[in-house]
Write a protein that holds these residues in place. Structure first.
Motif, PDB file in Angstrom:
ATOM      1  N   VAL A  34       0.851  -1.190   0.000  1.00  0.00           N
ATOM      2  CA  VAL A  34       0.000   0.000   0.000  1.00  0.00           C
ATOM      3  C   VAL A  34       0.885   1.237   0.000  1.00  0.00           C
ATOM      4  O   VAL A  34       1.803   1.365   0.809  1.00  0.00           O
ATOM      5  CB  VAL A  34      -0.923   0.024   1.235  1.00  0.00           C
ATOM      6  N   VAL A  35       0.608   2.156  -0.913  1.00  0.00           N
ATOM      7  CA  VAL A  35       1.327   3.428  -0.992  1.00  0.00           C
ATOM      8  C   VAL A  35       0.301   4.553  -1.048  1.00  0.00           C
ATOM      9  O   VAL A  35      -0.675   4.472  -1.808  1.00  0.00           O
ATOM     10  CB  VAL A  35       2.238   3.485  -2.240  1.00  0.00           C
ATOM     11  N   TYR A  36       0.494   5.592  -0.241  1.00  0.00           N
ATOM     12  CA  TYR A  36      -0.396   6.764  -0.250  1.00  0.00           C
ATOM     13  C   TYR A  36       0.261   7.864  -1.071  1.00  0.00           C
ATOM     14  O   TYR A  36       1.402   8.241  -0.819  1.00  0.00           O
ATOM     15  CB  TYR A  36      -0.640   7.243   1.179  1.00  0.00           C
ATOM     16  N   ARG A  37      -0.474   8.386  -2.056  1.00  0.00           N
ATOM     17  CA  ARG A  37       0.084   9.450  -2.878  1.00  0.00           C
ATOM     18  C   ARG A  37      -1.054  10.300  -3.436  1.00  0.00           C
ATOM     19  O   ARG A  37      -2.019   9.783  -3.997  1.00  0.00           O
ATOM     20  CB  ARG A  37       0.906   8.867  -4.033  1.00  0.00           C
ATOM     21  N   ASP A  38      -0.940  11.626  -3.244  1.00  0.00           N
ATOM     22  CA  ASP A  38      -1.904  12.580  -3.798  1.00  0.00           C
ATOM     23  C   ASP A  38      -3.349  12.241  -3.417  1.00  0.00           C
ATOM     24  O   ASP A  38      -4.261  12.296  -4.247  1.00  0.00           O
ATOM     25  CB  ASP A  38      -1.776  12.634  -5.332  1.00  0.00           C
ATOM     26  N   GLY A  39      -3.562  11.875  -2.161  1.00  0.00           N
ATOM     27  CA  GLY A  39      -4.904  11.602  -1.695  1.00  0.00           C
ATOM     28  C   GLY A  39      -5.475  10.264  -2.121  1.00  0.00           C
ATOM     29  O   GLY A  39      -6.671  10.013  -1.955  1.00  0.00           O
ATOM     30  N   LEU A  40      -4.627   9.404  -2.657  1.00  0.00           N
ATOM     31  CA  LEU A  40      -5.088   8.098  -3.124  1.00  0.00           C
ATOM     32  C   LEU A  40      -4.258   6.990  -2.479  1.00  0.00           C
ATOM     33  O   LEU A  40      -3.035   7.116  -2.336  1.00  0.00           O
ATOM     34  CB  LEU A  40      -4.964   7.991  -4.647  1.00  0.00           C
ATOM     35  N   LEU A  41      -4.933   5.915  -2.067  1.00  0.00           N
ATOM     36  CA  LEU A  41      -4.251   4.711  -1.605  1.00  0.00           C
ATOM     37  C   LEU A  41      -4.085   3.794  -2.807  1.00  0.00           C
ATOM     38  O   LEU A  41      -5.068   3.368  -3.419  1.00  0.00           O
ATOM     39  CB  LEU A  41      -5.070   4.016  -0.520  1.00  0.00           C
ATOM     40  N   ARG A  42      -2.842   3.506  -3.155  1.00  0.00           N
ATOM     41  CA  ARG A  42      -2.554   2.654  -4.312  1.00  0.00           C
ATOM     42  C   ARG A  42      -2.123   1.285  -3.788  1.00  0.00           C
ATOM     43  O   ARG A  42      -1.109   1.180  -3.090  1.00  0.00           O
ATOM     44  CB  ARG A  42      -1.465   3.273  -5.178  1.00  0.00           C
TER      45      ARG A  42
END
Length: 341
Positions: A34-42
């Motif tokens: 899980v990676v958080y980037r720009d308000g999104l959980l990828r």
């Protein structure tokens, strides 16, 4: 498979916890990354985990919106609660029960997952290196520049940190080389030592997004510091990497190796052909290589110019210098054997 969960309207630290500790808790139960980037959980991982993780994050995000504090204990409770609901809805089979009771297996040795990339060993010695890191508490990697000694050590440590197998990552190297003193350099102490530590920062930034790395450093989950800062400490539940170890003295090497605490690993990298110590000192790496061989829990992995993964020109340069050194050694042997008088 890969998918995205929107989380724009919640605070990243509130959701993921300090140093992403809530993600570390989830890693005990799931193999997905899980990676958080720009308000999104990828998310990236097995298709079988998608529905469950979407529900978990939906519940956690809802709690965040209500102003609740998301703790590792709460995350674990939500996972167990959701799985209990699944058991109540389905007729449990042996396979489902085993899935519920068993945490995710450790990563496959030889494949390293980090937030920014998946890293595979290039060649037999790199593969063996990763295997020895997995098996032993202390691993020495000795060989020329460009063989991946430091990079793979940092990758293994980052993977262990992200997956929750350790709680700290400590990167260190001697801050003084070629007999120089930091005192004569301009700037603050941090400005003086940063050039020595830059290769370690570069490896980190290649595997973990810059903002996340900086946050982990600020929270002292990741520590990048000169070797002198290790004195008097006991480092538990950590991966500790000593780079450029050929430039440690015997005393410094002993000090570093005895810092190891419970549930910790030490990885020591260096190139014994690049010793910058003055002649009055014995290299701590050279001495440790002789003293510690054969001790259970300690492994020594050797690299050579054939393991260099930089452009071919680098291998040719290394070969040229090795040929020069061999020629000098032969000449010195001939001079010693000449009759005197």
């Amino acid at each position: 498979m890969r998918y995205i969960i929107p989380a724009e309207d919640v605070d990243q630290v509130e959701l993921l916890g300090p140093a992403d500790i809530n993600l570390t808790t989830l890693a005990r139960f799931y193999r997905s990354y899980v990676v958080y980037r720009d308000g999104l959980l990828r998310l990236s991982g097995p298709r079988s985990e998608k529905k469950e993780l979407e529900e978990i994050f939906s519940r956690l995000i809802s709690r965040c919106r209500r102003g609740e504090r998301i703790t590792p204990e709460l995350v674990e409770a939500e996972v167990k609660r959701l799985r209990a609901e699944r058991r109540a809805q389905l007729e449990p089979t042996e396979e489902i029960e085993n899935e519920i009771k068993s945490p995710a297996p450790p990563p496959e040795v030889g494949i390293i997952h980090t937030p920014r990339k998946t890293i595979l060993p290039k060649g037999e010695n790199q593969r063996r290196y990763l295997e020895e890191i997995a098996r032993n508490d202390i691993v020495f990697a000795i060989g020329p520049a460009g063989t991946g000694k430091t990079y793979l050590a940092v990758a293994a440590a980052v993977s262990a940190l992200i997956s929750g197998r350790c709680s700290r990552l400590i990167l260190t190297r001697p801050a003084v080389e070629a007999g120089e003193s930091l005192g004569y350099l301009p700037g603050t102490f941090k400005e003086k030592i940063d050039p020595y530590l830059r290769p370690l920062y570069d490896a980190l930034f290649d595997m973990v997004p810059l903002e996340r790395t900086q946050r982990l450093i600020e929270q002292e989950v990741i520590e990048v510091a000169p070797l002198a800062f290790m004195r008097g400490r006991t480092l538990s539940d950590a991966y500790i990497i000593l780079d450029e170890a050929q430039n440690t003295t015997s005393t410094q090497m002993k000090m570093f190796l005895t810092r190891l605490g419970w549930n910790s690993k030490a990885i020591v990298t260096g190139d014994i052909t690049q010793i910058d110590l003055s002649h009055q000192y014995t290299s701590g790496l050279v001495e440790a290589e002789k003293l510690l061989i054969g001790i259970p829990g300690i492994s020594i992995v050797y690299f050579d110019k054939g393991d260099v993964v930089r452009p071919p020109l680098v291998s040719r340069i290394i070969h040229a210098y090795e040929s020069r050194d061999e020629k000098r050694n032969n000449q010195n042997q001939e001079k010693k054997s000449e009759p005197t008088g």
